[in-house]
Design a protein around this motif. Structure first.
Motif, PDB file in Angstrom:
ATOM      1  N   MET A  94      27.488  32.775  55.496  1.00  0.00           N
ATOM      2  CA  MET A  94      26.928  33.587  54.439  1.00  0.00           C
ATOM      3  C   MET A  94      27.763  34.861  54.290  1.00  0.00           C
ATOM      4  SD  MET A  94      24.324  33.455  52.475  1.00  0.00           S
ATOM      5  CE  MET A  94      23.371  34.445  51.432  1.00  0.00           C
ATOM      6  N   ILE A  95      28.189  35.129  53.069  1.00  0.00           N
ATOM      7  CA  ILE A  95      29.010  36.315  52.832  1.00  0.00           C
ATOM      8  C   ILE A  95      28.114  37.500  52.470  1.00  0.00           C
ATOM      9  CG2 ILE A  95      31.029  34.990  52.150  1.00  0.00           C
ATOM     10  CD1 ILE A  95      30.360  35.593  49.257  1.00  0.00           C
ATOM     11  N   PRO A  96      28.548  38.715  52.803  1.00  0.00           N
ATOM     12  CA  PRO A  96      27.741  39.888  52.458  1.00  0.00           C
ATOM     13  C   PRO A  96      27.702  40.111  50.946  1.00  0.00           C
ATOM     14  CG  PRO A  96      29.705  40.524  53.697  1.00  0.00           C
ATOM     15  CD  PRO A  96      29.711  39.052  53.593  1.00  0.00           C
ATOM     16  N   VAL A  97      26.588  40.652  50.480  1.00  0.00           N
ATOM     17  CA  VAL A  97      26.398  40.938  49.063  1.00  0.00           C
ATOM     18  C   VAL A  97      26.190  42.439  48.911  1.00  0.00           C
ATOM     19  CG1 VAL A  97      24.944  40.519  47.048  1.00  0.00           C
ATOM     20  CG2 VAL A  97      25.365  38.678  48.681  1.00  0.00           C
ATOM     21  N   TYR A  98      26.983  43.047  48.024  1.00  0.00           N
ATOM     22  CA  TYR A  98      26.875  44.479  47.762  1.00  0.00           C
ATOM     23  C   TYR A  98      26.422  44.697  46.324  1.00  0.00           C
ATOM     24  CZ  TYR A  98      29.728  44.846  51.966  1.00  0.00           C
ATOM     25  OH  TYR A  98      30.198  44.736  53.233  1.00  0.00           O
ATOM     26  N   ARG A  99      25.727  45.800  46.106  1.00  0.00           N
ATOM     27  CA  ARG A  99      25.353  46.158  44.745  1.00  0.00           C
ATOM     28  C   ARG A  99      26.567  46.734  44.029  1.00  0.00           C
ATOM     29  NH1 ARG A  99      20.206  46.222  42.940  1.00  0.00           N
ATOM     30  NH2 ARG A  99      20.706  47.915  41.530  1.00  0.00           N
ATOM     31  N   TRP A 100      26.513  46.712  42.718  1.00  0.00           N
ATOM     32  CA  TRP A 100      27.616  47.174  41.873  1.00  0.00           C
ATOM     33  C   TRP A 100      28.041  48.585  42.270  1.00  0.00           C
ATOM     34  CZ3 TRP A 100      29.763  43.592  39.075  1.00  0.00           C
ATOM     35  CH2 TRP A 100      30.669  43.935  38.075  1.00  0.00           C
ATOM     36  N   CYS A 101      29.335  48.813  42.400  1.00  0.00           N
ATOM     37  CA  CYS A 101      29.956  50.107  42.731  1.00  0.00           C
ATOM     38  C   CYS A 101      29.685  50.562  44.166  1.00  0.00           C
ATOM     39  CB  CYS A 101      29.522  51.200  41.761  1.00  0.00           C
ATOM     40  SG  CYS A 101      30.032  50.903  40.074  1.00  0.00           S
ATOM     41  N   LEU A 102      29.145  49.714  45.022  1.00  0.00           N
ATOM     42  CA  LEU A 102      28.862  50.116  46.394  1.00  0.00           C
ATOM     43  C   LEU A 102      29.656  49.299  47.415  1.00  0.00           C
ATOM     44  CD1 LEU A 102      24.998  50.660  46.215  1.00  0.00           C
ATOM     45  CD2 LEU A 102      26.809  52.377  46.119  1.00  0.00           C
ATOM     46  N   ALA A 103      30.738  48.705  47.000  1.00  0.00           N
ATOM     47  CA  ALA A 103      31.568  47.919  47.919  1.00  0.00           C
ATOM     48  C   ALA A 103      32.353  48.858  48.835  1.00  0.00           C
ATOM     49  CB  ALA A 103      32.524  47.040  47.142  1.00  0.00           C
ATOM     50  N   PRO A 104      32.590  48.462  50.079  1.00  0.00           N
ATOM     51  CA  PRO A 104      33.354  49.314  50.988  1.00  0.00           C
ATOM     52  C   PRO A 104      34.833  49.368  50.594  1.00  0.00           C
ATOM     53  CG  PRO A 104      32.770  47.254  52.052  1.00  0.00           C
ATOM     54  CD  PRO A 104      32.095  47.264  50.717  1.00  0.00           C
ATOM     55  N   GLU A 105      35.502  50.366  51.115  1.00  0.00           N
ATOM     56  CA  GLU A 105      36.941  50.525  50.868  1.00  0.00           C
ATOM     57  C   GLU A 105      37.691  49.329  51.452  1.00  0.00           C
ATOM     58  OE1 GLU A 105      38.654  52.979  49.244  1.00  0.00           O
ATOM     59  OE2 GLU A 105      36.703  53.758  48.644  1.00  0.00           O
ATOM     60  N   GLY A 106      38.799  48.987  50.840  1.00  0.00           N
ATOM     61  CA  GLY A 106      39.613  47.885  51.344  1.00  0.00           C
ATOM     62  C   GLY A 106      39.279  46.544  50.729  1.00  0.00           C
ATOM     63  N   LEU A 107      38.257  46.485  49.861  1.00  0.00           N
ATOM     64  CA  LEU A 107      37.905  45.263  49.163  1.00  0.00           C
ATOM     65  C   LEU A 107      38.090  45.489  47.667  1.00  0.00           C
ATOM     66  CD1 LEU A 107      34.621  44.176  50.973  1.00  0.00           C
ATOM     67  CD2 LEU A 107      36.962  43.482  51.455  1.00  0.00           C
ATOM     68  N   ALA A 108      38.517  44.438  46.972  1.00  0.00           N
ATOM     69  CA  ALA A 108      38.744  44.558  45.533  1.00  0.00           C
ATOM     70  C   ALA A 108      38.471  43.221  44.864  1.00  0.00           C
ATOM     71  CB  ALA A 108      40.175  44.998  45.253  1.00  0.00           C
ATOM     72  N   THR A 109      38.094  43.283  43.584  1.00  0.00           N
ATOM     73  CA  THR A 109      37.897  42.068  42.805  1.00  0.00           C
ATOM     74  C   THR A 109      39.258  41.524  42.374  1.00  0.00           C
ATOM     75  OG1 THR A 109      37.768  43.234  40.700  1.00  0.00           O
ATOM     76  CG2 THR A 109      35.700  42.913  41.912  1.00  0.00           C
TER      77      THR A 109
END
Length: 109
Positions: free
Chosen positions: A1-16
């Motif tokens: 299961m992958i973590p789910v973040y709310r819009w604009c609350l993703a941690p640094e180092g991750l990108a779409t």
């Protein structure tokens, strides 16, 4: 299961994917690390997958052969299957033919 973040609350180092593309990078076969969800009122949430920026690689440059193949594919999308003419624009998938052919009254035999 992958973590789910709310819009604009993703941690640094991750990108779409689009954010990577804007940086001149590509995911390079890495798995999806997390996902973003943006809630909507009457439909399901918008989902975007996140990739690690440190594992991303530079976008491969277009070669002359790839440019030629892309031009050939785009030229094929401009030819109307009904009348065989070059429409001067990409034929809409929804119509399946150029606009004059789609607007012409259909003759019933």
């Amino acid at each position: 299961m992958i973590p789910v973040y709310r819009w604009c609350l993703a941690p640094e180092g991750l990108a779409t994917f689009r954010q990577l593309r804007a940086m001149g990078l590509r995911p390079a076969g890495q798995p999806v690390v997390a996902q973003l969800e943006r809630p909507r009122r009457r439909r399901g949430p918008l989902v975007a997958f996140l990739y690690r920026v440190d594992l991303a690689r530079p976008v491969r440059p277009m070669t002359p052969a790839r440019w030629a193949a892309l031009a050939k594919a785009n030229a094929a999308r401009r030819v109307c299957p009904a009348c065989g003419r070059d429409a001067g624009y990409r034929i809409p998938i929804s119509l399946g033919m150029c606009v004059p052919c789609a607007d012409a009254p259909q003759l019933v035999a």
